[in-house]
Design an enzyme around this catalytic site. Structure first.
Site, PDB file in Angstrom:
ATOM      1  N   THR A 185       0.879  -1.176   0.000  1.00  0.00           N
ATOM      2  CA  THR A 185       0.000   0.000   0.000  1.00  0.00           C
ATOM      3  C   THR A 185       0.911   1.219   0.000  1.00  0.00           C
ATOM      4  O   THR A 185       2.046   1.149   0.472  1.00  0.00           O
ATOM      5  CB  THR A 185      -0.878   0.036   1.257  1.00  0.00           C
ATOM      6  OG1 THR A 185      -0.021   0.108   2.385  1.00  0.00           O
ATOM      7  CG2 THR A 185      -1.760  -1.182   1.361  1.00  0.00           C
ATOM      8  N   GLU A 330      -5.565  -4.165  -0.640  1.00  0.00           N
ATOM      9  CA  GLU A 330      -5.821  -5.301   0.256  1.00  0.00           C
ATOM     10  C   GLU A 330      -6.959  -6.187  -0.240  1.00  0.00           C
ATOM     11  O   GLU A 330      -7.199  -7.262   0.302  1.00  0.00           O
ATOM     12  CB  GLU A 330      -6.188  -4.784   1.658  1.00  0.00           C
ATOM     13  CG  GLU A 330      -5.055  -4.111   2.403  1.00  0.00           C
ATOM     14  CD  GLU A 330      -4.929  -2.617   2.094  1.00  0.00           C
ATOM     15  OE1 GLU A 330      -5.384  -2.186   1.007  1.00  0.00           O
ATOM     16  OE2 GLU A 330      -4.383  -1.885   2.919  1.00  0.00           O
ATOM     17  N   LYS A 439     -14.800  15.997  12.251  1.00  0.00           N
ATOM     18  CA  LYS A 439     -15.698  15.842  13.398  1.00  0.00           C
ATOM     19  C   LYS A 439     -16.027  17.225  13.939  1.00  0.00           C
ATOM     20  O   LYS A 439     -15.217  17.851  14.600  1.00  0.00           O
ATOM     21  CB  LYS A 439     -15.067  14.929  14.439  1.00  0.00           C
ATOM     22  CG  LYS A 439     -14.948  13.514  13.871  1.00  0.00           C
ATOM     23  CD  LYS A 439     -14.480  12.483  14.852  1.00  0.00           C
ATOM     24  CE  LYS A 439     -14.509  11.123  14.144  1.00  0.00           C
ATOM     25  NZ  LYS A 439     -13.673  10.115  14.748  1.00  0.00           N
ATOM     26  N   TRP A 444     -20.213  13.899  12.227  1.00  0.00           N
ATOM     27  CA  TRP A 444     -19.237  13.704  11.166  1.00  0.00           C
ATOM     28  C   TRP A 444     -19.650  14.429   9.881  1.00  0.00           C
ATOM     29  O   TRP A 444     -20.814  14.379   9.482  1.00  0.00           O
ATOM     30  CB  TRP A 444     -19.093  12.200  10.844  1.00  0.00           C
ATOM     31  CG  TRP A 444     -18.436  11.406  11.926  1.00  0.00           C
ATOM     32  CD1 TRP A 444     -18.177  11.814  13.207  1.00  0.00           C
ATOM     33  CD2 TRP A 444     -17.957  10.061  11.825  1.00  0.00           C
ATOM     34  NE1 TRP A 444     -17.572  10.811  13.905  1.00  0.00           N
ATOM     35  CE2 TRP A 444     -17.424   9.725  13.090  1.00  0.00           C
ATOM     36  CE3 TRP A 444     -17.924   9.117  10.811  1.00  0.00           C
ATOM     37  CZ2 TRP A 444     -16.860   8.469  13.353  1.00  0.00           C
ATOM     38  CZ3 TRP A 444     -17.373   7.880  11.064  1.00  0.00           C
ATOM     39  CH2 TRP A 444     -16.840   7.562  12.320  1.00  0.00           C
TER      40      TRP A 444
HETATM   41  P1  ADP Z   1      -3.421   3.834  -1.623  1.00  0.00           P
HETATM   42  O1  ADP Z   1      -4.415   4.944  -1.634  1.00  0.00           O
HETATM   43  O2  ADP Z   1      -2.722   3.663  -0.326  1.00  0.00           O
HETATM   44  O3  ADP Z   1      -2.581   3.782  -2.836  1.00  0.00           O
HETATM   45  P2  ADP Z   1      -5.246   1.926  -2.686  1.00  0.00           P
HETATM   46  O4  ADP Z   1      -4.904   2.283  -4.049  1.00  0.00           O
HETATM   47  O5  ADP Z   1      -5.397   0.516  -2.320  1.00  0.00           O
HETATM   48  O6  ADP Z   1      -4.200   2.473  -1.692  1.00  0.00           O
HETATM   49  O7  ADP Z   1      -6.482   2.794  -2.297  1.00  0.00           O
HETATM   50  C1  ADP Z   1      -7.593   2.316  -1.625  1.00  0.00           C
HETATM   51  C2  ADP Z   1      -8.409   3.462  -1.133  1.00  0.00           C
HETATM   52  O8  ADP Z   1      -8.775   4.341  -2.183  1.00  0.00           O
HETATM   53  C3  ADP Z   1      -9.724   3.024  -0.536  1.00  0.00           C
HETATM   54  O9  ADP Z   1      -9.577   2.575   0.772  1.00  0.00           O
HETATM   55  C4  ADP Z   1     -10.534   4.301  -0.647  1.00  0.00           C
HETATM   56  O10 ADP Z   1     -10.275   5.174   0.410  1.00  0.00           O
HETATM   57  C5  ADP Z   1     -10.036   4.920  -1.909  1.00  0.00           C
HETATM   58  N1  ADP Z   1     -10.955   4.643  -3.018  1.00  0.00           N
HETATM   59  C6  ADP Z   1     -10.862   3.684  -3.955  1.00  0.00           C
HETATM   60  N2  ADP Z   1     -11.881   3.756  -4.825  1.00  0.00           N
HETATM   61  C7  ADP Z   1     -12.653   4.788  -4.426  1.00  0.00           C
HETATM   62  C8  ADP Z   1     -13.862   5.376  -4.911  1.00  0.00           C
HETATM   63  N3  ADP Z   1     -14.484   4.935  -5.999  1.00  0.00           N
HETATM   64  N4  ADP Z   1     -14.367   6.418  -4.230  1.00  0.00           N
HETATM   65  C9  ADP Z   1     -13.759   6.900  -3.129  1.00  0.00           C
HETATM   66  N5  ADP Z   1     -12.615   6.395  -2.636  1.00  0.00           N
HETATM   67  C10 ADP Z   1     -12.063   5.358  -3.271  1.00  0.00           C
END
Ligand code: ADP
Length: 553
Positions: A185, A330, A439, A444
């Protein structure tokens, strides 16, 4: 009593065998890193993947060895993945957009033994290779003619290295639970964490991705994965496309609007997938040139929230179906897709866009709940939001080396770190990341909803909302805006536009105009940096003396 059906382990190389046998002539077209467009087929790609496996074995690489790739989306990158998996080794995608020191940290944590690298990133590898003591060999994905002078002693050109194998090789007989791939990640908070995919999870994830109410792809599709293989596995497309025999179009390192348009048009692409930033560039290119998208049928948009105006433009101006999707590294990474169940299928116009703003419903293989801070499941009423938790055969059950234990509970739920609500039809909507949610007076406020609204203002290019310390309400939203070139909207214009569209107490207390908003390596808004940048910001609504900001506490 046991079933009497065959044991047929779910192994990734079976996907490529299937593509090579059932769809041997289907093409994989790549924009090569050297420049020209190159074409191959599934039969050829399978043959070359077998050579990669044979060659790796000859070099002494073994089951479980981590072998890194630092490469764009090309056919070579796919065959390297399958070759690595075919000897039971583990492909480990590195994200070149990370800082070099992060890449070094990740490679050392994974103890990578070899690295396949594209020419683009060779200068980077020359700087860092000595800092990764486990690294034995660097295979440069080019031929001798394009191989530059390099200070690396253990570097070989891929084509010549591969030519030493004859392809007479059998994939290793593996257990389906063995590791197949690895991806970290991006670590925008804390150290990066390693996710380890198994053969079984990759195969099940690919099957899930193909289903009609997920990506809904078939052998008749021409698929352009703009989303990089180094970003959450290219959303599984390197496995789902060969599984169904779709033609693949690989964009290499050029992802600007004009380059993507060229491939969409010349290769008659019917299906494509990427993060919103890529689609902003394409839509801008289309608007500037007046071009159309006659072949494209469907675009999957995820990674961050798909702005409403983006879905509207694709559908109204270009007749392209938008599938909003959510997922994370993940989860291999697909978690939900916003395709229309019967209750919503008849919706049109604004009512349809209301649904498309949601991240969608979970396919078979993903279980989902939303809980409050005391772990109590929340009702599916489309309003009550809480922590989003998931389970499934392609969801991580631990991070590599045991990091992040607090995200996994004893019932098998993985806490995604996202905040969401789910409606009575099972449609989930992300309202925030848990660490970004504002918050205010104990309630929220969703920053994503406010950002989506702000970017639908015609003069706003990009927007981010962060919580700023407030002596009365704890935190209040500050809207940070990048204006479109040549446009000068003021605070009153933007807040006036947003006013009737959100609850009054959600409306940002102030608007700050900036030239640029910081992004992470995966193209998302970097809120930690933004919060630091505005840590001394005083909201006009805050009349009492300031307390220190939460980032500096
Ligand atoms: P990183 O952001 O650490 O590179 P990822 O690419 O795995 O990791 O990102 C996952 C995160 O991206 C999710 O937990 C979520 O917060 C965000 N995310 C993914 N798709 C969407 C979406 N369609 N709308 C909003 N947030 C999203």
């Amino acid at each position: 009593m046991l079933g009497l059906m065959q044991e047929w382990p779910l192994l990734c190389h079976k996907i490529l065998d299937h593509a090579g046998i059932q769809h041997p002539h289907r093409e994989i077209v790549s924009r090569s890193v050297e420049g020209p467009i190159v074409r191959t087929t599934y039969a050829e790609l399978r043959g070359r993947a077998l050579k990669v496996a044979q060659r790796l074995e000859k070099e002494g690489y073994k089951r479980g060895d981590r072998i890194a790739t630092l490469a764009w989306n090309t056919a070579r990158h796919i065959e390297a993945w399958y070759g690595i998996m075919g000897i039971g080794a583990v492909y480990h995608t590195l994200n070149p957009r990370l800082f070099p020191e992060q890449i070094v940290w990740i490679m050392n944590n994974a103890e990578d033994k070899a690295l396949f690298v594209d020419l683009t990133f060779l200068p980077l590898v020359e700087k860092i290779a000595a800092l990764v003591p486990t690294l034995r060999q660097v295979i440069v994905m080019t031929d001798a003619a394009h191989m530059p002078q390099t200070s690396l002693r253990n570097a070989v050109p891929y084509e010549e290295w591969l030519a030493e194998a004859d392809g007479d090789f059998r994939w290793k007989a593996l257990d389906e639970s063995e590791a197949a791939g690895m991806c970290y990640t991006s670590g925008t908070t804390g150290e990066p964490k390693g996710v380890v995919y198994s053969h079984r999870s990759n195969v099940l994830h690919a099957m899930m991705a193909c289903m009609p109410d997920a990506m809904g792809i078939s052998s008749r599709d021409v698929i352009l994965p703009v989303v990089p293989m180094f970003h959450a596995n290219a959303w599984g497309i390197a496995q789902s496309a060969p599984m169904i025999g779709a033609k693949l179009v690989m964009p290499g390192g050029r992802m600007d609007g004009a380059s993507i348009y060229e491939l969409l048009d010349t290769e008659k692409v019917s299906f494509t997938a990427a993060v919103p930033t890529v689609w902003l560039m394409l839509l801008q290119h289309l608007e500037e040139t007046g071009k159309k998208l006659p072949y494209l049928k469907k675009v999957v948009i995820g990674g961050s929230a798909c702005p409403r105006m983006m879905a509207k433009k694709f559908q109204d101006n270009y007749d392209v179906e938008v599938v909003h999707a959510w997922g994370m590294t993940e989860m291999s990474p697909l978690g939900s897709l916003c395709t229309m169940k019967p209750d919503y299928a008849g919706l049109e116009g604004e009512a349809r866009l209301d649904i498309e703003e949601k991240q969608g419903h979970a396919p078979f293989g993903v279980e989902m709940i939303v809980t409050d801070d005391h772990n109590r499941p929340q009702p599916w009423d489309g309003k009550t939001f809480g922590r989003l938790k998931v389970r499934g055969p392609a969801v991580a059950r631990a991070y590599y080396g045991g990091a992040g234990k607090e995200q996994f509970d004893e019932e098998g739920w993985f806490d995604t770190g996202d905040v969401a609500h789910i409606d009575p039809n099972g449609y989930m909507q992300i309202t925030d990341r848990a660490k970004d949610v504002i918050k205010s007076g104990g309630e929220w406020i969703s920053t994503i909803e406010l950002e989506n609204l702000a970017v639908s203002h015609p003069d706003v290019a990009e927007a981010a909302v962060i919580g700023v310390r407030h002596s009365k309400w704890d935190e209040r939203p500050l809207l940070v805006v990048v204006r479109k070139p040549g446009r000068e909207p003021g605070k009153a214009d933007i807040l006036g536009f947003m006013k009737d569209k959100v609850a009054k107490w959600w409306l940002p207390d102030d608007v700050a105009f900036v030239d640029e908003i910081p992004h992470t390596a995966t193209g998302k808004i970097q809120k930690t940096t933004l919060r630091k940048q505005f840590s001394d910001y005083r909201l006009p609504t805050d009349e009492t003396e300031r307390l220190p900001d939460r980032e500096t506490l």
